[in-house]
Scaffold this motif. Sequence first.
Motif, PDB file in Angstrom:
ATOM      1  N   ILE A 240      14.951  -3.960 -12.277  1.00 53.43           N
ATOM      2  CA  ILE A 240      14.200  -4.259 -11.061  1.00 53.43           C
ATOM      3  C   ILE A 240      15.162  -4.654  -9.957  1.00 53.43           C
ATOM      4  O   ILE A 240      16.030  -5.515 -10.152  1.00 53.43           O
ATOM      5  CB  ILE A 240      13.122  -5.344 -11.304  1.00 53.43           C
ATOM      6  N   ALA A 241      15.039  -3.967  -8.822  1.00 55.36           N
ATOM      7  CA  ALA A 241      15.764  -4.309  -7.597  1.00 55.36           C
ATOM      8  C   ALA A 241      14.710  -4.796  -6.613  1.00 55.36           C
ATOM      9  O   ALA A 241      13.901  -3.995  -6.129  1.00 55.36           O
ATOM     10  CB  ALA A 241      16.503  -3.096  -7.053  1.00 55.36           C
ATOM     11  N   TRP A 242      14.680  -6.085  -6.324  1.00 51.30           N
ATOM     12  CA  TRP A 242      13.516  -6.669  -5.660  1.00 51.30           C
ATOM     13  C   TRP A 242      13.461  -6.384  -4.160  1.00 51.30           C
ATOM     14  O   TRP A 242      12.389  -6.355  -3.569  1.00 51.30           O
ATOM     15  CB  TRP A 242      13.449  -8.176  -5.911  1.00 51.30           C
ATOM     16  N   ARG A 243      14.607  -6.158  -3.521  1.00 43.26           N
ATOM     17  CA  ARG A 243      14.629  -5.886  -2.077  1.00 43.26           C
ATOM     18  C   ARG A 243      15.886  -5.080  -1.763  1.00 43.26           C
ATOM     19  O   ARG A 243      16.829  -5.573  -1.134  1.00 43.26           O
ATOM     20  CB  ARG A 243      14.598  -7.210  -1.297  1.00 43.26           C
ATOM     21  N   PRO A 244      15.918  -3.823  -2.199  1.00 43.55           N
ATOM     22  CA  PRO A 244      17.178  -3.077  -2.205  1.00 43.55           C
ATOM     23  C   PRO A 244      17.797  -2.821  -0.846  1.00 43.55           C
ATOM     24  O   PRO A 244      19.019  -2.623  -0.761  1.00 43.55           O
ATOM     25  CB  PRO A 244      16.802  -1.755  -2.899  1.00 43.55           C
ATOM     26  N   ALA A 245      17.021  -2.815   0.239  1.00 45.13           N
ATOM     27  CA  ALA A 245      17.609  -2.588   1.560  1.00 45.13           C
ATOM     28  C   ALA A 245      18.392  -3.790   2.049  1.00 45.13           C
ATOM     29  O   ALA A 245      19.291  -3.662   2.889  1.00 45.13           O
ATOM     30  CB  ALA A 245      16.518  -2.244   2.573  1.00 45.13           C
ATOM     31  N   THR A 246      18.075  -4.981   1.528  1.00 40.94           N
ATOM     32  CA  THR A 246      18.641  -6.217   2.053  1.00 40.94           C
ATOM     33  C   THR A 246      19.613  -6.867   1.095  1.00 40.94           C
ATOM     34  O   THR A 246      20.681  -7.342   1.499  1.00 40.94           O
ATOM     35  CB  THR A 246      17.507  -7.222   2.373  1.00 40.94           C
ATOM     36  N   PHE A 247      19.250  -6.908  -0.186  1.00 43.38           N
ATOM     37  CA  PHE A 247      20.057  -7.591  -1.187  1.00 43.38           C
ATOM     38  C   PHE A 247      20.338  -6.651  -2.358  1.00 43.38           C
ATOM     39  O   PHE A 247      19.498  -5.838  -2.730  1.00 43.38           O
ATOM     40  CB  PHE A 247      19.338  -8.849  -1.701  1.00 43.38           C
ATOM     41  N   GLY A 248      21.508  -6.797  -2.952  1.00 45.40           N
ATOM     42  CA  GLY A 248      21.891  -5.947  -4.065  1.00 45.40           C
ATOM     43  C   GLY A 248      21.502  -6.483  -5.420  1.00 45.40           C
ATOM     44  O   GLY A 248      21.999  -6.002  -6.439  1.00 45.40           O
TER      45      GLY A 248
END
Length: 267
Positions: free
Chosen positions: A225-233
């Motif tokens: 799971i990548a919870w907020r891929p545009a902002t955090f890695g």
Amino acid sequence: MTVILQTGYTLPGGDQPLTHARIAHANNWLSGGTATASSTATGFFADAPLNTLTYERWKPSSLSATWEYDHGSVAAVNYCAIAAHTMGSNGNTLQVQYYNGSTWTGVIPATAITTDEPIFCIFASQTRQRWRISISSGTAPEIGVVKFGTAMQMQRPIYGGHAPIPMARQTILRSNYSETGEYLGRTKQRVYLATEYAWQHLTATWVRANWPSFQKASEAEPFWIAWRPATFGDVGFAQLDEVPIPSNMGIRDLMQVSMSVRARGYD
């Protein structure tokens, strides 16, 4: 940062923004194919990354090296997810590629990996049969799990109240003291990660179309799971102890769901 985006990635029409979580699970990754590797060190296995048992690993005997997944037929893919690896520790550079019938073509830029955190590569969907990861620089790493597939995209984003998984360390310690209280050292018994993801205002139509597939997959296998891929890695290779059950919010046809996860530590 171990979310890696395709250079110049443009969000396809109909896709959710990259502020919304992406989830790779057993019902959306490819399975049933075969694995081959450019080389394999003694005591390791070329087919180990096909399953999710993180203690079984592939390790090349030399670099540069490739590990290939042949699905046997064409299928749509828009992610490559990797877990239980040592590419950060070994100073490696990673590229994900597909075979176009005559040559191998990269879908992400060659990227220096700086941490052993799970990796989630996101790119424009390609319908191909053969995929591979290419590893160069540094020393030969160990790699436990590699999957290709089409990611689940959450309908709503999350932010407030969420503890990012790299900071959600659960460390079990045993401290030793003398009879008079002198500090005699400490043993770290176990480190893992644990956090919660919660979504609200999901339409009933979306939940009924998307959630059961993930719900059933999570009963048997870990997931990325990548919870907020545009902002955090931040990427977790996680598992559930309880299957998450959506409920009605009482507002029109909207639903909510949350899940508490345990994730594999990586440092």
